[in-house]
Design a protein around this motif. Structure first.
Motif, short mmCIF file in Angstrom:
data_model
loop_
_atom_site.label_atom_id
_atom_site.label_comp_id
_atom_site.label_asym_id
_atom_site.label_seq_id
_atom_site.Cartn_x
_atom_site.Cartn_y
_atom_site.Cartn_z
N ASN A 105 13.12 9.70 -23.92
CA ASN A 105 13.53 8.66 -24.89
C ASN A 105 14.38 7.59 -24.21
N THR A 106 14.00 7.23 -23.02
CA THR A 106 14.82 6.31 -22.23
C THR A 106 13.99 5.15 -21.69
N GLU A 164 19.10 4.89 -23.56
CA GLU A 164 18.62 6.14 -24.14
C GLU A 164 18.67 6.06 -25.65
N ALA A 165 17.56 6.41 -26.27
CA ALA A 165 17.46 6.37 -27.72
C ALA A 165 17.59 7.76 -28.32
N SER A 166 18.19 7.82 -29.47
CA SER A 166 18.28 9.07 -30.21
C SER A 166 18.15 8.76 -31.69
N TRP A 203 5.69 1.03 -27.05
CA TRP A 203 6.05 2.45 -27.07
C TRP A 203 5.18 3.28 -26.14
N THR A 236 13.59 7.92 -33.38
CA THR A 236 12.99 7.15 -32.29
C THR A 236 11.54 6.78 -32.57
N ARG A 258 9.61 2.88 -19.22
CA ARG A 258 10.16 3.83 -20.18
C ARG A 258 9.64 5.22 -19.89
N ASN A 294 9.14 8.34 -22.24
CA ASN A 294 9.21 8.79 -23.63
C ASN A 294 9.68 10.24 -23.74
#
Length: 122
Positions: A77-78, A23-25, A53, A28, A72, A74
């Protein structure tokens, strides 16, 4: 700044399945390319798979092609890596990475997760 937090992994017998998540934070929107790498004891970091992306491009190392699936979400965000038909040689610490270019070289990725252990017993 981008933070990548991994989850999943674990221990499974050969032929089994596991999944890992990343998971992105933060910033991003900087993460055009996302990838998975792995490292076994005594070995160099190895490319596993990557995804763009907008999800229109994926690529796999020959060693995992047909067994692993990268994806992914989006909205969350994972990024995910589903690993099927696992083999003992898949045992490694798996790392997610994010960057601006779709390449297989780890040095080009600026953002890394903390790593997740995947162990496959024979």
């Amino acid at each position: 700044q981008v933070q990548l937090v991994q989850s999943g992994g674990g221990l499974v017998q050969a032929g089994g399945s596991l999944g890992v998540s990343c998971e992105a934070s933060g910033r991003t929107f900087d993460l055009y390319a996302m990838a998975w790498f792995r490292q076994s004891p005594g070995k160099e970091l190895e490319f596993v798979s990557m995804i763009s992306w907008n999800d229109d491009f994926t690529y796999y190392a020959d060693s995992v092609k047909g067994r692993f699936t990268i994806s992914r979400d989006n909205a969350k965000n994972t990024m995910y890596l589903q690993m099927n038909n696992l083999k003992p040689e898949d045992t490694a610490v798996y790392y997610c990475a994010g960057g601006r270019a779709l390449v297989t070289y780890p040095s080009t990725y600026d953002n890394w997760g903390q790593g997740t252990q995947v162990t496959v017993s024979s």
